[in-house]
Motif scaffolding. Sequence first.
Motif, short mmCIF file in Angstrom:
data_model
loop_
_atom_site.label_atom_id
_atom_site.label_comp_id
_atom_site.label_asym_id
_atom_site.label_seq_id
_atom_site.Cartn_x
_atom_site.Cartn_y
_atom_site.Cartn_z
N SER A 76 2.33 76.11 -13.43
CA SER A 76 3.05 76.62 -12.26
C SER A 76 4.35 75.83 -12.10
CB SER A 76 2.25 76.41 -10.97
OG SER A 76 1.04 77.10 -10.98
N ALA A 77 5.47 76.54 -11.89
CA ALA A 77 6.76 75.85 -11.78
C ALA A 77 6.85 75.02 -10.50
CB ALA A 77 7.90 76.86 -11.83
N ILE A 78 6.15 75.46 -9.45
CA ILE A 78 6.17 74.72 -8.19
C ILE A 78 4.89 73.91 -8.07
CG2 ILE A 78 6.07 74.94 -5.66
CD1 ILE A 78 8.85 75.52 -6.63
N SER A 79 5.00 72.61 -8.31
CA SER A 79 3.86 71.71 -8.15
C SER A 79 4.34 70.28 -8.25
CB SER A 79 2.80 71.97 -9.22
OG SER A 79 1.63 71.21 -8.94
N SER A 82 2.73 65.81 -11.86
CA SER A 82 1.58 65.46 -12.70
C SER A 82 0.85 66.69 -13.24
CB SER A 82 0.67 64.48 -11.98
OG SER A 82 -0.49 65.04 -11.52
N SER A 83 1.01 67.86 -12.58
CA SER A 83 0.42 69.10 -13.11
C SER A 83 0.92 69.38 -14.53
CB SER A 83 0.78 70.30 -12.23
OG SER A 83 0.39 70.10 -10.91
N ALA A 84 2.17 69.01 -14.79
CA ALA A 84 2.76 69.25 -16.11
C ALA A 84 2.66 68.01 -17.00
CB ALA A 84 4.23 69.65 -15.96
N GLN A 325 8.25 67.64 5.02
CA GLN A 325 8.44 67.31 3.62
C GLN A 325 8.73 68.60 2.82
OE1 GLN A 325 9.53 65.41 1.36
NE2 GLN A 325 8.09 63.72 1.72
N VAL A 326 9.31 68.41 1.65
CA VAL A 326 9.59 69.55 0.77
C VAL A 326 8.64 69.47 -0.42
CG1 VAL A 326 11.29 70.65 -0.75
CG2 VAL A 326 11.99 69.75 1.48
N HIS A 327 7.80 70.51 -0.59
CA HIS A 327 6.85 70.59 -1.71
C HIS A 327 7.10 71.88 -2.48
CE1 HIS A 327 4.58 68.09 1.29
NE2 HIS A 327 4.34 67.38 0.22
N TYR A 328 7.68 71.89 -3.62
CA TYR A 328 8.17 70.77 -4.39
C TYR A 328 9.48 71.18 -5.06
CZ TYR A 328 3.31 69.07 -4.29
OH TYR A 328 2.07 68.63 -3.90
#
Length: 388
Positions: A76-79, A82-84, A325-328
């Motif tokens: 997923s591009a938005i995460s 560490s997901s990538a 906060q801004v995620h992500y």
Amino acid sequence: MIPYSTQCIDEDDIEAVADVLRSPFLTAGPMVPRFEEALCEVTGAPYAVAVSSATAGLHLTLQALGIGEGDTVLVSAISFASSANCARMVGAAVDFVDVDPLSGLITPETLAAKLKACQAAGQRVRAVIAVDLAGRMTCLEKLAALREEYGFYLIEDAAHALGACRRGHNCGDGACADATVFSFHPVKIITTAEGGAVMVRDKELHRRLTLLRSHGIEHDRAYLENQNRPAYYYEMQTLGFNYRMSDVHAALGLAQLDKLESFLSKRRSLAKAYPAYLKEILPLGLTLPEADSEDNLSSWHLYQVGIPERDRVYRFLRDRGIGVQVHYLPIYRHPYYQSLKAYPPLEGAEHFFEHTLSLPLHPQLNTVTLSYVSSLINEALEKAEEDA
Ligand SMILES: *Cc1c(COP(=O)(O)O)cnc(C)c1O
């Protein structure tokens, strides 16, 4: 500062940790298996492997599945990065799947398009990491249908989503994903300070994960490559890590799991209350996250709204002690990923990133805070209109 999320620790948690500190086993004692059993009970998964963080869990999962150099992992591009990163840790290439611009979740359409493009480019996609962003579960059964066609492992990054439920399936029950990874970092749904878990339904994968978690060393007589050895004998069968969770952390996790239902119901009731406070701002262009329905319950790790003038609103609230906060940032925008490849911007991910703000939501908040946060957003947006 009112944070967007924080831990809830009570005397029971403190007592549970102190009990372990007074016991003979600080690690490799009885608490880790007990915590794993409790996680299986809560989710309905057959197996759990408690680890030192979700990041460790993601890395172990890819390693245990035999993913490595020459393979491509779609994320997923938005995460969170560490997901990538886990794919890079095993030497695989990373590519990104676009998300729905409103929910930030990958969809069967965006995944299918990416898989097709990868196939045409001759990339061998071995795993897809789908993120349950904000605690809202992705449509795993539809993603799993693509798995039959393309033959990848479906890994669910459920760092946000312990306790979420969709179409009668608890997050992590193993019905659709090959592995589901939870995080117990303090901002997440429950905490072990640092910690995570991998939930799986496959017995062999469970054994591989357990082996790799602890140096690749096997003690179990039944699984030794060399039989008929003395009692002290153990063997290292593969190159593993020390990604174990300690008994101190597991005891905290067990005490926290007792309160999971109350944490979730508090988060859900605040998420249900927010729209009433925010409704005055809707004409100014605010959009609300999808509400819970009977067959789709979020764990509400984050309450993310779509908002115009996002950066101005962020600054205005931060200056007034509200820890929005801004995620992500889309993962491909990080300099490390740009140094690997000129990843092109993805439309849905860019839109989601530019317009989304996470408002405070955790079990210790009450509606007074929701009201205050909402009035500050209103003020910020009215001021922006005046200035325009
Ligand atoms: C927090 C988080 C992680 C990493 O969790 P750790 O336990 O801190 O390693 C991974 N993915 C997502 C989406 C997260 O939010």
